[in-house]
Scaffold this motif. Structure first.
Motif, PDB file in Angstrom:
ATOM      1  N   ASP A   1       2.874  -2.152  14.315  1.00 49.96           N
ATOM      2  CA  ASP A   1       3.934  -2.259  13.306  1.00 49.96           C
ATOM      3  C   ASP A   1       3.393  -2.092  11.894  1.00 49.96           C
ATOM      4  O   ASP A   1       4.087  -2.346  10.922  1.00 49.96           O
ATOM      5  N   LEU A   2       2.139  -1.617  11.782  1.00 50.05           N
ATOM      6  CA  LEU A   2       1.535  -1.398  10.473  1.00 50.05           C
ATOM      7  C   LEU A   2       0.703  -0.116  10.517  1.00 50.05           C
ATOM      8  O   LEU A   2      -0.066   0.100  11.460  1.00 50.05           O
ATOM      9  N   GLN A   3       0.873   0.741   9.513  1.00 53.80           N
ATOM     10  CA  GLN A   3       0.108   1.985   9.399  1.00 53.80           C
ATOM     11  C   GLN A   3      -0.792   1.890   8.176  1.00 53.80           C
ATOM     12  O   GLN A   3      -0.336   1.500   7.094  1.00 53.80           O
ATOM     13  N   LEU A   4      -2.070   2.255   8.341  1.00 58.20           N
ATOM     14  CA  LEU A   4      -3.056   2.154   7.269  1.00 58.20           C
ATOM     15  C   LEU A   4      -3.550   3.547   6.853  1.00 58.20           C
ATOM     16  O   LEU A   4      -3.766   4.407   7.713  1.00 58.20           O
ATOM     17  N   PHE A   5      -3.731   3.751   5.561  1.00 55.10           N
ATOM     18  CA  PHE A   5      -4.268   5.001   5.015  1.00 55.10           C
ATOM     19  C   PHE A   5      -5.348   4.676   3.996  1.00 55.10           C
ATOM     20  O   PHE A   5      -5.136   3.855   3.100  1.00 55.10           O
ATOM     21  N   VAL A   6      -6.471   5.365   4.105  1.00 57.90           N
ATOM     22  CA  VAL A   6      -7.625   5.069   3.277  1.00 57.90           C
ATOM     23  C   VAL A   6      -8.064   6.326   2.521  1.00 57.90           C
ATOM     24  O   VAL A   6      -8.138   7.417   3.096  1.00 57.90           O
ATOM     25  N   MET A   7      -8.365   6.159   1.228  1.00 55.53           N
ATOM     26  CA  MET A   7      -8.895   7.234   0.396  1.00 55.53           C
ATOM     27  C   MET A   7     -10.013   6.688  -0.491  1.00 55.53           C
ATOM     28  O   MET A   7      -9.865   5.597  -1.067  1.00 55.53           O
ATOM     29  N   PRO A   8     -11.115   7.434  -0.650  1.00 54.19           N
ATOM     30  CA  PRO A   8     -12.219   6.975  -1.505  1.00 54.19           C
ATOM     31  C   PRO A   8     -11.973   7.321  -2.971  1.00 54.19           C
ATOM     32  O   PRO A   8     -12.790   7.957  -3.642  1.00 54.19           O
ATOM     33  N   LEU A   9     -10.840   6.883  -3.466  1.00 48.90           N
ATOM     34  CA  LEU A   9     -10.424   7.105  -4.856  1.00 48.90           C
ATOM     35  C   LEU A   9      -9.362   6.071  -5.192  1.00 48.90           C
ATOM     36  O   LEU A   9      -8.891   5.343  -4.323  1.00 48.90           O
ATOM     37  N   SER A  10      -8.951   6.048  -6.448  1.00 50.54           N
ATOM     38  CA  SER A  10      -7.841   5.167  -6.831  1.00 50.54           C
ATOM     39  C   SER A  10      -7.088   5.793  -7.990  1.00 50.54           C
ATOM     40  O   SER A  10      -7.666   6.481  -8.840  1.00 50.54           O
ATOM     41  N   VAL A  11      -5.777   5.551  -8.012  1.00 49.22           N
ATOM     42  CA  VAL A  11      -4.899   6.167  -8.994  1.00 49.22           C
ATOM     43  C   VAL A  11      -3.608   5.357  -9.032  1.00 49.22           C
ATOM     44  O   VAL A  11      -3.256   4.688  -8.056  1.00 49.22           O
ATOM     45  N   ASP A  12      -2.896   5.422 -10.141  1.00 48.17           N
ATOM     46  CA  ASP A  12      -1.621   4.723 -10.218  1.00 48.17           C
ATOM     47  C   ASP A  12      -0.553   5.411  -9.379  1.00 48.17           C
ATOM     48  O   ASP A  12       0.221   4.764  -8.680  1.00 48.17           O
ATOM     49  N   ARG A  13      -0.497   6.744  -9.450  1.00 48.83           N
ATOM     50  CA  ARG A  13       0.400   7.521  -8.606  1.00 48.83           C
ATOM     51  C   ARG A  13      -0.063   8.970  -8.668  1.00 48.83           C
ATOM     52  O   ARG A  13      -0.785   9.367  -9.594  1.00 48.83           O
ATOM     53  N   PRO A  14       0.328   9.814  -7.698  1.00 52.98           N
ATOM     54  CA  PRO A  14      -0.055  11.226  -7.746  1.00 52.98           C
ATOM     55  C   PRO A  14       0.361  11.865  -9.068  1.00 52.98           C
ATOM     56  O   PRO A  14       1.429  11.590  -9.607  1.00 52.98           O
ATOM     57  N   GLY A  15      -0.520  12.720  -9.569  1.00 56.39           N
ATOM     58  CA  GLY A  15      -0.227  13.421 -10.811  1.00 56.39           C
ATOM     59  C   GLY A  15      -0.786  12.764 -12.048  1.00 56.39           C
ATOM     60  O   GLY A  15      -0.807  13.365 -13.121  1.00 56.39           O
ATOM     61  N   THR A  16      -1.250  11.510 -11.918  1.00 54.49           N
ATOM     62  CA  THR A  16      -1.871  10.819 -13.050  1.00 54.49           C
ATOM     63  C   THR A  16      -3.385  10.816 -12.848  1.00 54.49           C
ATOM     64  O   THR A  16      -3.869  10.974 -11.728  1.00 54.49           O
ATOM     65  N   PRO A  17      -4.168  10.635 -13.921  1.00 55.60           N
ATOM     66  CA  PRO A  17      -5.627  10.695 -13.793  1.00 55.60           C
ATOM     67  C   PRO A  17      -6.165   9.617 -12.859  1.00 55.60           C
ATOM     68  O   PRO A  17      -5.641   8.498 -12.789  1.00 55.60           O
ATOM     69  N   LEU A  18      -7.232   9.959 -12.147  1.00 53.15           N
ATOM     70  CA  LEU A  18      -7.930   8.957 -11.352  1.00 53.15           C
ATOM     71  C   LEU A  18      -8.484   7.886 -12.287  1.00 53.15           C
ATOM     72  O   LEU A  18      -8.835   8.157 -13.439  1.00 53.15           O
ATOM     73  N   HIS A  19      -8.550   6.666 -11.781  1.00 59.92           N
ATOM     74  CA  HIS A  19      -9.080   5.570 -12.601  1.00 59.92           C
ATOM     75  C   HIS A  19     -10.535   5.845 -13.001  1.00 59.92           C
ATOM     76  O   HIS A  19     -11.274   6.531 -12.286  1.00 59.92           O
ATOM     77  N   ARG A  20     -10.936   5.290 -14.107  1.00 65.51           N
ATOM     78  CA  ARG A  20     -12.282   5.555 -14.620  1.00 65.51           C
ATOM     79  C   ARG A  20     -13.332   4.673 -13.947  1.00 65.51           C
ATOM     80  O   ARG A  20     -14.537   4.903 -14.106  1.00 65.51           O
ATOM     81  N   TYR A  21     -12.910   3.680 -13.202  1.00 60.77           N
ATOM     82  CA  TYR A  21     -13.865   2.894 -12.414  1.00 60.77           C
ATOM     83  C   TYR A  21     -13.976   3.490 -11.010  1.00 60.77           C
ATOM     84  O   TYR A  21     -13.214   4.379 -10.630  1.00 60.77           O
ATOM     85  N   SER A  22     -14.913   2.994 -10.225  1.00 56.21           N
ATOM     86  CA  SER A  22     -15.170   3.528  -8.881  1.00 56.21           C
ATOM     87  C   SER A  22     -14.209   2.883  -7.883  1.00 56.21           C
ATOM     88  O   SER A  22     -14.539   1.916  -7.190  1.00 56.21           O
ATOM     89  N   GLY A  23     -13.013   3.419  -7.802  1.00 54.78           N
ATOM     90  CA  GLY A  23     -11.973   2.815  -6.984  1.00 54.78           C
ATOM     91  C   GLY A  23     -11.957   3.313  -5.541  1.00 54.78           C
ATOM     92  O   GLY A  23     -12.328   4.453  -5.241  1.00 54.78           O
ATOM     93  N   PHE A  24     -11.494   2.446  -4.664  1.00 53.20           N
ATOM     94  CA  PHE A  24     -11.340   2.739  -3.227  1.00 53.20           C
ATOM     95  C   PHE A  24     -10.015   2.132  -2.790  1.00 53.20           C
ATOM     96  O   PHE A  24      -9.750   0.959  -3.071  1.00 53.20           O
ATOM     97  N   THR A  25      -9.188   2.907  -2.109  1.00 55.05           N
ATOM     98  CA  THR A  25      -7.816   2.492  -1.813  1.00 55.05           C
ATOM     99  C   THR A  25      -7.555   2.395  -0.318  1.00 55.05           C
ATOM    100  O   THR A  25      -7.888   3.314   0.443  1.00 55.05           O
ATOM    101  N   THR A  26      -6.955   1.295   0.083  1.00 57.27           N
ATOM    102  CA  THR A  26      -6.356   1.178   1.413  1.00 57.27           C
ATOM    103  C   THR A  26      -4.873   0.898   1.225  1.00 57.27           C
ATOM    104  O   THR A  26      -4.498  -0.129   0.662  1.00 57.27           O
ATOM    105  N   SER A  27      -4.053   1.830   1.663  1.00 55.50           N
ATOM    106  CA  SER A  27      -2.601   1.665   1.609  1.00 55.50           C
ATOM    107  C   SER A  27      -2.089   1.291   2.989  1.00 55.50           C
ATOM    108  O   SER A  27      -2.688   1.647   4.011  1.00 55.50           O
ATOM    109  N   TYR A  28      -0.967   0.601   2.997  1.00 52.57           N
ATOM    110  CA  TYR A  28      -0.360   0.276   4.284  1.00 52.57           C
ATOM    111  C   TYR A  28       1.152   0.255   4.143  1.00 52.57           C
ATOM    112  O   TYR A  28       1.691   0.052   3.055  1.00 52.57           O
ATOM    113  N   TRP A  29       1.833   0.505   5.257  1.00 53.82           N
ATOM    114  CA  TRP A  29       3.281   0.349   5.287  1.00 53.82           C
ATOM    115  C   TRP A  29       3.721  -0.188   6.636  1.00 53.82           C
ATOM    116  O   TRP A  29       2.998  -0.099   7.625  1.00 53.82           O
ATOM    117  N   GLN A  30       4.895  -0.743   6.644  1.00 58.36           N
ATOM    118  CA  GLN A  30       5.515  -1.263   7.852  1.00 58.36           C
ATOM    119  C   GLN A  30       6.062  -0.097   8.668  1.00 58.36           C
ATOM    120  O   GLN A  30       6.810   0.732   8.163  1.00 58.36           O
TER     121      GLN A  30
END
Length: 532
Positions: A357-386
């Protein structure tokens, strides 16, 4: 006199492109496709990672916005939809995943007779050519090229090892025997380029004399002779043109525009239509209802080192040059990735049996939303949805003006189960972050932040930060009951000669990304239409 075709298809997106291709295989049929947007030949629509720029580009995307939603702290959700040849398949994140087999069995249980997983599997197989190992679940001769991930990242590999340390199993193919477990996502790639519905289906088919595509054609209403749809009107280059359909008009305009066109043409909730001065042809209360979407929560941690983070690589000329060479010479590397590199499906304590009942997506980057610049720190993102949200919204016209955006009510997190599962998802993701294989790689939780601990605080953070995954479906529900908008053959109830064939017909949202099942819906619909 208006031109006449056998089939007039509204929309050149995932469903419309497949339909046009399959129906025009019969050289006796004349097929017209109308697309409100323009060409898909731009570089960012072709480069796989170009989705990052395209999704919010008004030249190729209709930037709808939802109504203020209490479920997400009163925010208005962005609802971009592809407005380009190939539709959303030309601007999406390229992830190819069908969803759980039980998703389609649910459809049949809900009244979509003939749409169980056993029924739809042959159509899934006929869509694709999968580059991985042969399987009874996969296709090898279809137009759409599906590829395994072509990028390696040490931080993503460490995350997968950390997930194993929590007891989660590996899954080498989410489109195989089961979607449960963790692994690498598959993508719609043809060589080094995106493979969309346009490149895989429509553009090759346009070589046929019996298929025509007209772009920048905005449908303004359907035409009827009694109870039969006989054609439509569309605006193009400042003029209104009319076309006739000898056999059928087929709406493949998506979960926002298909119900909008029906309502503008007098098929929808009677009170809504009368309020806007539209004559009621069919009182169909569910047109525009049953809107479902996946609500995504991004978690971000700051890595201790930037060597495995794209935030740092994109600011390093040497790293950028290597990315370009990997893409150009070997069709590999970060420029070939989609909206997620690794991840998978897991069970919270609220799961029904062993069904994730949970889906996970991982990217070795971080951003506020597509189309905006990647964060200037070394971000790593795990997204999930129901996977199986119960919350439902709606789409409703706001006037009789066909160019006015409809009112989109998202109504996220409107049930207790949805809130509980999303809270639990945060705990599962944090557990993976803290496993030995990954714990030493990061130093700070940025979103939602280490101070967010209690269930109440987690829910508040989700309401403040969660975003759509662009998976709107269900607004022209398919079923065998008289309240459904279309029957299991996707024919609109109350009229003849009119079908809806797109993600709006899903009785229930699939558990993962919705592009693959939309390909299947059109492939199965074309087979049904050709048998008539």
């Amino acid at each position: 006199m208006p031109q006449e075709f056998d089939y007039v298809i509204v929309g050149s997106g995932t469903a419309g492109s497949v339909l046009a291709t399959r129906l025009s295989e019969d050289e006796r049929c004349r097929v017209l496709v109308l697309e409100a947007g323009g060409s898909d030949r731009g570089f960012w629509q072709r480069l796989p990672v170009g989705y990052f720029k395209s999704i919010y580009d008004s030249r190729v995307s209709h930037l709808y916005r939802g109504a203020p939603d209490d479920g997400i702290a009163g925010r208005r959700m962005d609802v971009p939809r592809g407005r380009v040849v190939g539709g959303s398949s030309s601007i999406n994140g390229l992830i190819y995943i069908r969803g759980q087999q039980e998703d389609f069995d649910d459809w049949e249980t809900l009244g979509a007779s003939g749409w169980s997983f056993r029924d739809v599997l042959p159509h899934f197989r006929s869509i694709e050519t999968y580059s991985g190992p042969p399987s009874q679940f996969r296709g090898a001769h279809g137009p759409l090229q599906v590829s395994d991930l072509r990028n390696e990242n040490a931080a993503c590999d460490a995350w997968l090892e950390a997930a194993r340390q929590t007891g989660l199993p590996d899954n080498p193919d989410f489109n195989g025997v089961s979607s449960y477990g963790l692994g690498r996502y598959q993508l719609t790639l043809r060589g080094r380029w995106r493979d969309s519905a346009a490149t895989a289906f429509l553009r090759p088919a346009l070589r046929r004399d019996n298929l025509e595509l007209r772009t920048h054609a905005h449908v303004v209403g359907l035409d009827f002779d009694g109870d039969r749809a006989i054609g439509l009107r569309y605006a193009r280059r400042g003029a209104t043109e009319t076309v006739r359909a000898a056999r059928e008009v087929i709406l493949a305009a998506g979960s926002v525009q298909s119900p909008q066109i029906l309502q503008l043409s007098g098929i929808g909730p009677a009170d809504l239509l009368r309020a806007h001065g539209i004559g009621v042809r069919v009182d169909a209360p569910e047109v525009g209802a049953n809107l479902a979407d996946h609500l995504q929560m991004r978690t971000i941690v700051e890595l201790s080192s930037g060597r495995d983070c794209l935030n740092d690589h994109v600011r390093n000329p040497l790293k950028l040059a290597k990315m370009g060479l990997d893409w150009l010479l070997w069709s590999r590397g970060p420029l070939t990735v989609g909206a997620g590199q690794v991840g998978g499906a897991v069970c919270t304590r609220y799961a029904d049996g062993n069904r994730p009942d949970l889906q996970l997506f991982v990217m070795p980057l971080s951003v506020d939303r597509p189309g905006t610049p990647l964060h200037r720190y070394s971000g790593f993102t795990t997204s999930y949805w129901q996977c199986h949200p119960q919350s439902r919204g709606s789409v409703a016209i706001t006037s009789s003006d066909p160019f006015a955006d409809p009112l989109i009510r998202t109504d996220y997190l409107s049930t207790q189960l949805d809130r509980d599962v999303m809270i639990e998802g945060m705990k599962i993701v944090r557990d993976i972050y803290h496993q030995p294989a990954f714990a030493g790689l990061w130093k700070n939780e940025v979103v939602p932040g280490a101070d967010v601990r209690s269930d109440k605080e987690i829910l508040a953070a989700i309401r403040e930060h969660a975003s759509t995954v662009y998976h709107l479906v269900g607004t022209c529900r398919m079923g065998n009951d008289t309240a459904s908008v279309v029957d299991p053959q996707l024919r609109v109830r109350g009229v003849d000669g009119l079908r809806v064939v797109d993600a709006s017909v899903m009785p229930k949202i699939t558990s993962a990304n919705t592009n693959a099942p939309t390909f299947m819906i059109a492939e199965k619909a074309a087979a049904m239409i050709c048998q008539v």
